[in-house]
Design an enzyme around this catalytic site. Structure first.
Site, mmCIF file in Angstrom:
data_model
loop_
_atom_site.group_PDB
_atom_site.id
_atom_site.type_symbol
_atom_site.label_atom_id
_atom_site.label_comp_id
_atom_site.label_asym_id
_atom_site.label_seq_id
_atom_site.Cartn_x
_atom_site.Cartn_y
_atom_site.Cartn_z
ATOM 1 N N THR A 1 24.185 -28.902 17.063
ATOM 2 C CA THR A 1 24.063 -30.354 17.216
ATOM 3 C C THR A 1 24.509 -30.820 18.593
ATOM 4 O O THR A 1 24.646 -32.024 18.825
ATOM 5 C CB THR A 1 24.900 -31.071 16.141
ATOM 6 N N ASP B 1 35.524 -33.868 21.373
ATOM 7 C CA ASP B 1 35.039 -32.572 20.889
ATOM 8 C C ASP B 1 35.406 -31.454 21.861
ATOM 9 O O ASP B 1 35.704 -30.330 21.451
ATOM 10 C CB ASP B 1 33.516 -32.613 20.705
ATOM 11 N N GLY B 2 35.397 -31.758 23.167
ATOM 12 C CA GLY B 2 35.768 -30.746 24.155
ATOM 13 C C GLY B 2 37.207 -30.286 23.993
ATOM 14 O O GLY B 2 37.522 -29.110 24.194
#
Length: 290
Positions: free
Chosen positions: A181, A70-71
């Site tokens: 989230t 995700d980074g």
């Protein structure tokens, strides 16, 4: 909204720290090259990758494929938000909540066909933080927190022209629905559906019995100040420290003028992803055993 492409440019952003990401990058590039696309690597992507770059401009790409976690996708979003290039992510990391495919997904090899057929485009709200004459982008969250001291620091919180509170805490996190989230959730914030035009605000470790998260309109202009005369704070965007904040100074956060465009083979089923990736609504008895 959907996007399809004839034989154009595909941009790749590859995590330089994972060998499996580099290997998968070669595989994805080969598939697109075989389908007649030109491959270009994003600035800051893996310079060790054997994937050749055609010298094309990333801003002209039909699609940006991120390969990492995700980074990696968050870093790639900074590069193309102003140009409106759609992103699609392949997860080689841990969670992969924002990415569309896990690395063992057979659809990865079908990406050129999926793009030619047409990908769904979902537009996500982003933030910009302004401090000391500079502007910083964030897709997930903006955090203002105290420096390396073990004591409570008073933070001022304002919304538009109204003072909303004085909060003794370790800091304040401002999140988009996309970021709700992530760190925001860990700090006790609410999950915000990505279809909601809103911004979340939550204090970090507040020294009060009555502090609660806030959900405010996406049109809000938020300002956070560190009122201590002796403690410097730091400004973080999507987990990266981008600046120190001087005592008594303010950081202003508001909606970024552009949206981040996510590409998907089909419309996102957000709560199914919550259940699959984060075990939302799953009983402890039903959870898979490690």
């Amino acid at each position: 909204m959907s996007v399809a492409a004839s034989k154009g440019i595909i941009a790749l952003y590859i995590d330089e720290n994972r060998e499996n990401s580099r290997a998968l990058g070669v595989r994805v590039a080969d598939r697109f090259k075989a389908a007649g696309y030109t491959i270009t690597l994003c600035p800051g992507s893996d310079t060790r990758s054997p994937v050749g770059s055609g010298g094309a401009n990333v801003a002209d790409a039909s699609l940006l494929v991120t390969i990492g976690g995700d980074g990696t996708l968050l870093r790639a979003a900074r590069l193309v938000v102003d140009d409106g290039v759609p992103l699609i992510g392949i997860n080689t990391g841990r969670l992969g909540f924002l990415t569309e495919f896990d690395e063992d997904d057979p659809r990865i090899d079908e990406l050129p066909k999926l793009l030619a057929k047409g990908l769904e485009i979902e537009e996500r709200l982003a933030l910009q933080a302004q401090y000391d004459g500079r502007t910083f982008f964030a897709l997930n969250d903006v955090v203002v927190r105290k420096g390396e001291v073990s004591r409570i620091v008073p933070f001022g919180l304002g919304l538009n022209d109204e003072q909303a509170g004085q909060i003794p805490a370790d800091g304040i996190c401002i999140a988009t629905p996309t970021g709700s989230t992530a760190y925001f959730l860990s700090a006790g914030g609410s999950i915000i559906s990505p279809r909601v035009e809103a911004i979340g605000i939550v204090p970090l470790l507040p020294h009060t019995l009555f502090s609660r998260p806030l959900i405010v309109p996406a049109t809000s202009r938020i300002h956070i100040s560190c009122d201590s005369e002796i403690v410097r704070a730091q400004l973080e965007c999507d987990g990266d420290t981008v600046s120190e904040v001087a005592p008594g100074a303010s950081v202003f956060i508001e909606r970024h003028p552009k949206t981040v465009r996510f590409a998907r083979p089909a419309r996102l089923r957000f709560f199914e992803r919550l259940e699959h990736k984060m075990l939302w609504g799953v009983s402890i008895k039903d959870r898979p055993q490690a």
